[in-house]
Each structure stands twice: as structure tokens, then as C-alpha cells.
Design a protein around this motif. Structure first.
Motif, PDB file in Angstrom:
ATOM      1  N   LYS A 184       0.825  -1.202   0.000  1.00 11.58           N
ATOM      2  CA  LYS A 184       0.000   0.000   0.000  1.00 11.58           C
ATOM      3  C   LYS A 184       0.862   1.256   0.000  1.00 11.58           C
ATOM      4  O   LYS A 184       1.880   1.322   0.680  1.00 11.58           O
ATOM      5  CB  LYS A 184      -0.935   0.007   1.208  1.00 11.58           C
ATOM      6  CG  LYS A 184      -1.827  -1.213   1.326  1.00 11.58           C
ATOM      7  CD  LYS A 184      -2.664  -1.155   2.584  1.00 11.58           C
ATOM      8  CE  LYS A 184      -3.419  -2.462   2.793  1.00 11.58           C
ATOM      9  NZ  LYS A 184      -2.519  -3.576   3.146  1.00 11.58           N
ATOM     10  N   ASN A 185       0.430   2.222  -0.792  1.00 14.96           N
ATOM     11  CA  ASN A 185       0.981   3.571  -0.770  1.00 14.96           C
ATOM     12  C   ASN A 185       2.511   3.575  -0.909  1.00 14.96           C
ATOM     13  O   ASN A 185       3.038   3.067  -1.883  1.00 14.96           O
ATOM     14  CB  ASN A 185       0.499   4.288   0.506  1.00 14.96           C
ATOM     15  CG  ASN A 185      -1.027   4.316   0.573  1.00 14.96           C
ATOM     16  OD1 ASN A 185      -1.684   4.621  -0.420  1.00 14.96           O
ATOM     17  ND2 ASN A 185      -1.589   3.986   1.717  1.00 14.96           N
ATOM     18  N   GLN A 205      -5.131   2.892  -7.960  1.00 15.79           N
ATOM     19  CA  GLN A 205      -5.141   4.142  -7.212  1.00 15.79           C
ATOM     20  C   GLN A 205      -6.521   4.424  -6.637  1.00 15.79           C
ATOM     21  O   GLN A 205      -7.547   4.134  -7.252  1.00 15.79           O
ATOM     22  CB  GLN A 205      -4.693   5.291  -8.107  1.00 15.79           C
ATOM     23  CG  GLN A 205      -3.249   5.141  -8.598  1.00 15.79           C
ATOM     24  CD  GLN A 205      -2.799   6.304  -9.452  1.00 15.79           C
ATOM     25  OE1 GLN A 205      -3.598   6.963 -10.098  1.00 15.79           O
ATOM     26  NE2 GLN A 205      -1.496   6.554  -9.452  1.00 15.79           N
ATOM     27  N   GLY A 206      -6.505   4.998  -5.435  1.00 14.67           N
ATOM     28  CA  GLY A 206      -7.742   5.461  -4.821  1.00 14.67           C
ATOM     29  C   GLY A 206      -8.687   4.357  -4.395  1.00 14.67           C
ATOM     30  O   GLY A 206      -9.914   4.555  -4.406  1.00 14.67           O
ATOM     31  N   ARG A 208     -10.228   1.663  -1.436  1.00 13.82           N
ATOM     32  CA  ARG A 208     -10.680   1.925  -0.067  1.00 13.82           C
ATOM     33  C   ARG A 208      -9.534   1.904   0.937  1.00 13.82           C
ATOM     34  O   ARG A 208      -9.690   2.334   2.075  1.00 13.82           O
ATOM     35  CB  ARG A 208     -11.742   0.894   0.324  1.00 13.82           C
ATOM     36  CG  ARG A 208     -12.953   0.944  -0.607  1.00 13.82           C
ATOM     37  CD  ARG A 208     -13.948  -0.155  -0.334  1.00 13.82           C
ATOM     38  NE  ARG A 208     -14.964  -0.185  -1.380  1.00 13.82           N
ATOM     39  CZ  ARG A 208     -16.056  -0.940  -1.345  1.00 13.82           C
ATOM     40  NH1 ARG A 208     -16.263  -1.727  -0.307  1.00 13.82           N
ATOM     41  NH2 ARG A 208     -16.922  -0.908  -2.338  1.00 13.82           N
ATOM     42  N   LYS A 209      -8.383   1.366   0.523  1.00 10.74           N
ATOM     43  CA  LYS A 209      -7.208   1.344   1.387  1.00 10.74           C
ATOM     44  C   LYS A 209      -6.067   2.151   0.799  1.00 10.74           C
ATOM     45  O   LYS A 209      -4.900   1.908   1.102  1.00 10.74           O
ATOM     46  CB  LYS A 209      -6.766  -0.103   1.629  1.00 10.74           C
ATOM     47  CG  LYS A 209      -7.797  -0.917   2.406  1.00 10.74           C
ATOM     48  CD  LYS A 209      -7.265  -2.277   2.794  1.00 10.74           C
ATOM     49  CE  LYS A 209      -8.276  -3.049   3.621  1.00 10.74           C
ATOM     50  NZ  LYS A 209      -7.761  -4.373   4.066  1.00 10.74           N
ATOM     51  N   GLY A 210      -6.391   3.125  -0.045  1.00  8.98           N
ATOM     52  CA  GLY A 210      -5.373   3.936  -0.681  1.00  8.98           C
ATOM     53  C   GLY A 210      -4.883   3.290  -1.965  1.00  8.98           C
ATOM     54  O   GLY A 210      -5.581   2.497  -2.598  1.00  8.98           O
ATOM     55  N   ASP A 211      -3.678   3.644  -2.382  1.00  8.74           N
ATOM     56  CA  ASP A 211      -3.083   3.020  -3.572  1.00  8.74           C
ATOM     57  C   ASP A 211      -2.581   1.626  -3.194  1.00  8.74           C
ATOM     58  O   ASP A 211      -1.904   1.444  -2.173  1.00  8.74           O
ATOM     59  CB  ASP A 211      -1.913   3.859  -4.086  1.00  8.74           C
ATOM     60  CG  ASP A 211      -2.364   5.217  -4.606  1.00  8.74           C
ATOM     61  OD1 ASP A 211      -3.581   5.409  -4.809  1.00  8.74           O
ATOM     62  OD2 ASP A 211      -1.492   6.086  -4.794  1.00  8.74           O
TER      63      ASP A 211
END
Length: 315
Positions: A184-185, A205-206, A208-211
Motif C-alpha cells: 500500500k501507498n 489508485q484510490g 478503499r485502502k489507498g493506492d
């Protein structure tokens, strides 16, 4: 057909999509087998990348779960295309955007295992091994557990799981539940830069848990997915930016409470889960590990695992 030629990554996309469309593709995670149906070409392409080392199973005779990833229904299928995840024909949660079909499947498969796979004690933990000597890394979300798990696989550890520590209550062994590692991210680029051997799928991207992106398990881990490990070490890792490496031996009572807390089904299994977690803590030294530099942490973990068979548990 050789092992290499029978891997999913070596199959033509039309053949993979044909298998997915007819629900004759099964993914063997080790402790569980999931059959998946889908007619979504982009999903098939993404799956081939992150499950590339897995065997191209031909209609496995048994599967623990029967799933489907399909397009949304009604007007929304045209206005805002969506993916739907089904288990035994039922939809357990809301649709995702269609381009996020693979993470939708990954989260859906995790949900199936966490909710319905109660013949094992399921710890929320990364699990890795050197030979048959296994370690359990239990930690809550945001601790850097997945990043450390991914880096350890890329430095020669056998990956058993990123998400599930699967303890057999009869044998006490730790079984693989081998799936792609969810990054993630910031962790995505960190692991991409960490090793040229890292095979990372598309970045979604975008969500529910970010990228989110997924690191493919390596060939060695996939080929050993039916080989359980003997728990030898318990770690509770925590990443802290800029922190010096610190390792603190935990007393058995604290280690037991932490490990039981990081379990999906401890309360459901009752006495059985108490016994197996207690056995692990009794036989394995447990440490809290704070780190900021991956290689430094990994070499420390490697040393601890190799030395763990000679350590007595803390009082």
C-alpha cells in the motif's frame, strides 16, 4: 509438460480467460484451494501477472471456495462500471470500480478465508520460513508487516503468507496460505526499488485502502506451498521512520496476549485456539522488533530464527 511451462504466466491470455469463464481455474494456496470464475479480460491479465508462478490447474477435483468476479448489473454497468465478488453465488459486500477487479478478488478471497476457514487457527500475521523453520510476524494494520514480509521473501526467505498465519491444531505446524503480498501507498515504490526481482502488478489508485499493488510470490515459495513449517520464532514488528533497530524479548504472558489478539477466529474456536497459541508461545521465543532499515531488520530476524531452536522461552 515441465513445471515452468505449466505456470500461469506461460499460458496465452485467451486460454486463461477460457478457463476463468468456465470456472475450471483453481488457485492452490497450500492450506486452501479457491476456484474462480470470471469473464473480465482485464482481471485475467492482472491475475496472470501476480499469480504467474502458480500452477495452471486443470479443473482441480476439490476446492474449498467457489468464487466469481463479474461485471456490475443494470444501468450502473454502463454509467459507472463495477466489479462484483460472489461466493457460492452470494454477494457478501458492495461492488468495487471495475478497474479494481483484482484487489476486489483478493479482499474477497481473504474475507472467505477469515470468515469460513475455521478448521485452523488463523492469525493475522505474516509467515515465512527457512527450510522448515518458520516464524510468525503478527501485527495490526499500519505496522509495516507486509513491507517487511515482502522484503524478506526477496532476500531468500520462503513466503508462507502475508495475511494469515495458519496453525494446524492437530500437528502444531504452520501451513502456507500463499497469496500475492498486498502493498500500500509508499510501500509499493519502496519494494519496487528494493529488488529487481520484485514482480509487482498494476497500481490501483484510490481504493478503499489507498493506492494498492500486489507483489507476486516467487517460484520457490509457490513450489513449496504444500510444505508446512515448524513454528520457531514469534515477532511483533513495528516500522518507525528513522528509528534505530531495537529488539525486546517478551515475557510469555505478554506474547500470548498479543498473538491471541491478532487472530481472526480465536474466540470462535475457544479452547482449541487457546491451546495451540499457548503451545506456540511455550515453544517459541517472542520479540518486539522496531526498525526503519529493511536489510538490518532482515539480517537480525535471520539470525534470531537460526538461533531460536536453542533459546528457552521467556518466563
Amino acid at each position: 509438460m515441465t513445471v515452468e511451462h505449466s505456470r500461469i504466466r506461460n499460458q496465452p491470455l485467451p486460454l486463461l480467460l477460457q478457463r476463468l469463464s468456465s470456472a475450471t481455474l483453481a488457485l492452490d494456496y497450500g492450506a486452501a484451494v479457491i476456484r474462480v470464475r470470471s469473464r473480465l479480460e482485464d482481471f485475467a491479465r492482472d491475475l496472470r501477472q501476480v499469480y504467474g508462478a502458480f500452477a495452471f490447474l486443470d479443473d482441480a477435483p476439490f476446492a474449498d471456495f467457489h468464487t466469481e468476479v463479474c461485471a456490475g448489473q443494470g444501468f450502473r454497468a454502463f454509467i459507472r462500471p463495477q466489479s462484483r465478488f460472489l461466493i457460492d453465488g452470494a454477494q457478501p459486500f458492495d461492488p468495487f470500480p471495475l478497474p479494481q477487479a483484482l484487489p476486489h478478488f483478493e479482499w474477497g478471497a481473504n474475507w472467505c478465508i477469515a470468515q469460513r476457514f475455521n478448521q485452523y487457527v488463523l492469525l493475522h500475521a505474516g509467515a515465512l520460513a527457512l527450510g522448515d523453520q518458520a516464524l510468525i510476524m503478527a501485527a495490526p494494520p499500519g505496522s509495516g508487516k507486509s513491507t517487511l514480509t515482502a522484503a524478506m521473501m526477496l532476500r531468500g526467505f520462503r513466503l508462507l503468507s502475508d495475511e494469515f498465519g495458519v496453525l494446524c491444531p492437530r500437528s502444531g505446524r504452520l501451513w502456507p496460505m500463499l497469496k500475492p503480498v498486498a502493498l500500500k501507498n509508499r510501500a509499493i515504490e519502496l519494494i519496487r526499488d528494493y529488488s529487481t526481482d520484485a514482480i509487482i502488478g498494476p497500481v490501483y489508485q484510490g481504493t478503499r485502502k489507498g493506492d494498492v499493488a500486489h507483489l507476486a510470490p516467487d517460484d520457490v515459495s509457490v513450489d513449496a506451498r504444500r510444505l508446512p513449517g515448524r513454528p520457531r520464532l514469534v515477532l511483533f514488528p513495528a516500522y518507525r521512520d528513522g528509528a534505530a533497530l531495537t529488539i525486546r524479548r517478551l515475557p510469555g504472558e505478554e506474547a500470548f496476549a498479543r498473538l491471541a489478539f491478532n487472530s481472526f477466529n480465536y474466540g470462535i474456536l475457544g479452547q482449541g485456539s487457546f491451546k495451540i497459541v499457548a503451545d506456540v508461545i511455550e515453544s517459541c521465543p517472542a520479540f518486539a522488533l522496531e526498525y526503519s532499515r529493511l536489510d538490518e531488520a532482515i539480517e537480525s530476524v535471520r539470525t534470531m530464527l537460526l538461533e531460536s531452536s536453542t533459546m528457552a522461552p521467556a518466563a
